[in-house]
Every structure is written in structure tokens, then in C-alpha cells.
Design a protein around this motif. Structure first.
Motif, mmCIF file in Angstrom:
data_model
loop_
_atom_site.group_PDB
_atom_site.id
_atom_site.type_symbol
_atom_site.label_atom_id
_atom_site.label_comp_id
_atom_site.label_asym_id
_atom_site.label_seq_id
_atom_site.Cartn_x
_atom_site.Cartn_y
_atom_site.Cartn_z
ATOM 1 N N SER A 234 -4.528 172.763 40.484
ATOM 2 C CA SER A 234 -5.100 172.899 41.824
ATOM 3 C C SER A 234 -4.941 174.312 42.370
ATOM 4 O O SER A 234 -5.674 174.717 43.260
ATOM 5 N N SER A 235 -3.996 175.079 41.843
ATOM 6 C CA SER A 235 -3.805 176.425 42.382
ATOM 7 C C SER A 235 -4.915 177.376 41.953
ATOM 8 O O SER A 235 -5.218 178.324 42.665
ATOM 9 N N ARG B 208 -7.887 176.847 44.357
ATOM 10 C CA ARG B 208 -7.473 177.347 45.673
ATOM 11 C C ARG B 208 -7.486 178.874 45.684
ATOM 12 O O ARG B 208 -7.951 179.478 46.641
ATOM 13 N N THR B 209 -6.944 179.458 44.647
ATOM 14 C CA THR B 209 -6.911 180.919 44.564
ATOM 15 C C THR B 209 -8.328 181.484 44.535
ATOM 16 O O THR B 209 -8.630 182.448 45.242
ATOM 17 N N ARG C 226 -9.817 181.116 47.972
ATOM 18 C CA ARG C 226 -9.152 182.048 48.900
ATOM 19 C C ARG C 226 -9.684 183.464 48.709
ATOM 20 O O ARG C 226 -10.013 184.151 49.677
ATOM 21 N N GLN D 151 0.181 183.788 52.252
ATOM 22 C CA GLN D 151 -1.150 183.211 52.337
ATOM 23 C C GLN D 151 -1.238 182.052 53.329
ATOM 24 O O GLN D 151 -2.251 181.905 54.013
ATOM 25 N N GLY E 271 -3.753 181.952 56.304
ATOM 26 C CA GLY E 271 -4.674 180.827 56.431
ATOM 27 C C GLY E 271 -4.725 180.281 57.842
ATOM 28 O O GLY E 271 -5.801 179.985 58.375
ATOM 29 N N VAL F 294 -11.652 175.117 54.963
ATOM 30 C CA VAL F 294 -11.548 175.909 53.730
ATOM 31 C C VAL F 294 -10.411 176.908 53.826
ATOM 32 O O VAL F 294 -9.629 177.078 52.884
ATOM 33 N N TRP G 131 -7.205 174.901 53.460
ATOM 34 C CA TRP G 131 -7.044 174.358 52.108
ATOM 35 C C TRP G 131 -6.754 175.460 51.088
ATOM 36 O O TRP G 131 -5.834 175.339 50.283
ATOM 37 N N ALA G 132 -7.544 176.526 51.128
ATOM 38 C CA ALA G 132 -7.431 177.576 50.110
ATOM 39 C C ALA G 132 -6.097 178.306 50.170
ATOM 40 O O ALA G 132 -5.653 178.867 49.166
ATOM 41 N N THR G 133 -5.462 178.297 51.309
ATOM 42 C CA THR G 133 -4.168 178.978 51.456
ATOM 43 C C THR G 133 -2.999 177.999 51.417
ATOM 44 O O THR G 133 -1.845 178.401 51.578
ATOM 45 N N ASN G 134 -3.310 176.728 51.239
ATOM 46 C CA ASN G 134 -2.292 175.687 51.210
ATOM 47 C C ASN G 134 -1.499 175.647 52.528
ATOM 48 O O ASN G 134 -0.316 175.296 52.548
#
Length: 138
Positions: free
Chosen positions: A9-10, A13-14, A17, A76, A80, A126, A129-132
């Protein structure tokens, strides 16, 4: 010594991001250059600054946030949250564009301007999510 592990999942996401950061950086640069007039259509009347000053300031903010999304990996989640707040803060501009029937970025009908409003919550989601960012709050 701390091990860094990569989960499946990273990677998405990365990628998202970095793409979001690049898009924000490009949008910020366009605030300062080729799309200044288009962005003026989104400045609400209640903003006390000159519309051009508002566009320039938001462009600098967007460039900064875009670069931070790409570069500040260890921060991050914080970035985010800041990006989510930024997308929330500029939402009234999108509403003003729709309410005052202002053309810009090909949004030349009320329907197109209204549909554009639906994308702002997606950008907020987004960014988080993308930065957790949501997981970091737990």
C-alpha cells in the motif's frame, strides 16, 4: 537500528503523493504565470485583498505545499493535513465561481461549475490518504 519496511500500500500512496505534489506545484506556477486571469475568476468577493494579490499568494502557497508533498517524506502526514486544510480553504472560491457564473478553466456553464465542486472533497481525501495522515492520528 530501526528497520524500514515497505508494504504494497505504500507504493500507491507514494505515487499518488508525488503526483499530487507535482500537480500542485504546476498549478501554483500557473497561478503566477499563464493562468492568472483564470484563477481570478475563483476569488470570492468577500476576500479583502486584490484578486491578483490573492491569486499570487495562493500560487506561492500551492507551490510550497506541492514541493512539501514531494520532499518532506518524514513529515508527510503533517503536510497532508496542511494540504487538506488548503483545499478546504480554497473551496469557497469554487463556490463563488459557480454562484456568480464566472467562466474559467473551461467551466463555462453552471453545470460544469457545479460538477467541479464535487472534486474538492476528493482532493481533500486524496491528500489525507496519500500521506497516511488519518492513520497518523490514531
Amino acid at each position: 537500528m530501526t528497520r524500514r519496511h515497505t508494504t504494497r500500500s505504500s507504493v500507491p500512496r507514494t505515487a499518488v503523493r508525488v503526483l499530487l505534489g507535482a500537480a500542485m506545484t504546476w498549478a501554483g506556477i500557473s497561478h503566477l504565470t499563464v493562468a492568472r486571469e483564470e484563477f481570478r475568476a475563483q476569488v470570492p468577493e468577500f476576500v479583502p485583498l486584490d484578486p491578483d494579490v490573492t491569486v499570487l499568494a495562493s500560487g506561492v502557497a500551492e507551490i510550497s505545499l506541492g514541493a512539501a508533498l514531494v520532499l518532506l517524506v518524514r513529515r508527510q502526514a503533517t503536510v497532508g493535513w496542511v494540504a487538506a486544510v488548503f483545499f478546504t480553504a480554497i473551496f469557497p472560491g469554487n463556490i463563488a465561481q459557480w454562484m456568480h457564473h464566472r467562466d474559467g478553466f473551461g467551466l463555462d456553464t453552471d453545470t460544469k461549475r457545479f460538477v467541479r465542486l464535487l472534486f474538492q472533497p476528493v482532493l481533500i481525501a486524496v491528500a489525507l490518504w496519500a500521506t497516511n495522515a488519518l492513520r497518523s492520528r490514531r
